[in-house]
Design a protein around this motif. Sequence first.
Motif, PDB file in Angstrom:
ATOM      1  N   UNK A   1      30.235  24.105  67.858  1.00 12.12           N
ATOM      2  CA  UNK A   1      31.482  24.045  69.062  1.00 12.12           C
ATOM      3  C   UNK A   1      31.426  25.412  69.722  1.00 12.12           C
ATOM      4  N   UNK A   2      32.027  25.157  70.697  1.00 10.64           N
ATOM      5  CA  UNK A   2      31.713  26.132  71.527  1.00 10.64           C
ATOM      6  C   UNK A   2      33.289  26.909  71.113  1.00 10.64           C
ATOM      7  N   UNK A   3      33.469  28.287  72.265  1.00 10.79           N
ATOM      8  CA  UNK A   3      34.980  29.262  71.473  1.00 10.79           C
ATOM      9  C   UNK A   3      36.404  28.477  72.029  1.00 10.79           C
ATOM     10  N   UNK A   4      36.448  27.293  72.572  1.00 13.17           N
ATOM     11  CA  UNK A   4      37.791  26.880  72.753  1.00 13.17           C
ATOM     12  C   UNK A   4      38.142  26.253  72.038  1.00 13.17           C
ATOM     13  N   UNK A   5      37.023  25.099  71.411  1.00 14.07           N
ATOM     14  CA  UNK A   5      36.953  24.063  70.088  1.00 14.07           C
ATOM     15  C   UNK A   5      37.155  24.924  68.870  1.00 14.07           C
ATOM     16  N   UNK A   6      37.122  25.987  67.986  1.00 14.76           N
ATOM     17  CA  UNK A   6      36.717  26.646  67.384  1.00 14.76           C
ATOM     18  C   UNK A   6      38.009  27.301  67.677  1.00 14.76           C
ATOM     19  N   UNK A   7      38.567  27.940  68.155  1.00 18.45           N
ATOM     20  CA  UNK A   7      39.866  28.841  68.313  1.00 18.45           C
ATOM     21  C   UNK A   7      40.895  27.382  68.309  1.00 18.45           C
ATOM     22  N   UNK A   8      40.785  25.814  68.779  1.00 22.48           N
ATOM     23  CA  UNK A   8      42.380  24.941  68.055  1.00 22.48           C
ATOM     24  C   UNK A   8      41.464  25.123  66.886  1.00 22.48           C
TER      25      UNK A   8
END
Length: 298
Positions: free
Chosen positions: A193-200
């Motif tokens: 996961x990238x930052x955006x997906x991990x945040x979500x």
Amino acid sequence: MTALNTARPNPVRCSDTGVEPLPGTAKTGDRFVLLEHPGAWSRDVLDGDTFAPEFTGRLKKHLKASGMGLQLIRKPGREGRQITGHTVYLVFSDQQVMERLVLDSVEQIMDLDLSAPGQNDAEFGARPVAHPVLLICTHAKRDVCCALKGRPLAAELVADFPSDYVWESSHTKGHRFAPSMMLMPWNYSFGQLNREATTDMLMAAQKGEFFLPGNRGRGTVDARSQVVELAVAGHLISRGETVGLSGFQVDGTQVRLPDGRVFEVEVSQEDVDGVISSCGDAPKVAKSWVATAVTLSS
């Protein structure tokens, strides 16, 4: 005359191959001690090099007696190296319960009652934790991919979430899926996961909602059951349903939901070619469970 071994290590990073399905690869375990430890982490944190050999032996016995696994944690950057006490989380994933306390020394772990939640309130001030805790593997001595991909992600996320939500962690299994992470107290593993997906994902966890992308499975069940559960969750999400993190009951290839519905999942075990388990290893053929059909049985 003995021939020299001139074979060179595989230069391809294990986490760059992307040939292996993620479902069914979660690190298994029902209960964990998450221990803040800013010092160096050896390849296996219980090999006698991270802690003194004599203490390591006693710690192993103490953890084994309560069925606890151990994850070392720290905050990214300088903050993670300068601590006045050792934050400890006691995670009972089988009950989806997590407690937090602070110890003056690592050796005090031996004085903790790890048998069940609520046993360390009076003496150590253990308190229930109502928010998710995300462990991102940065264990470079286990595999360099975790340093290259885990550390930057952890450093980015600590700026986005309250303190104690995001921690660097020792080996979470699956560095070939780096950044590899574990979501507590449920013990769902995630990867790639990238930052955006991990945040979500972490925001969904705050609401108690299931997040499917990058989900490797729930480590409280075995690999096949992880795949079965994820298949049902994916089926429901694809139909527009909001799925909770709690309530799945997996029995073989059946999944029972809190509302009484029961789903049957067809699975098969397939060969996956080109899997690189760790950086430097040669590609190999691995086995993966794959869900082929999901049907409502009752």
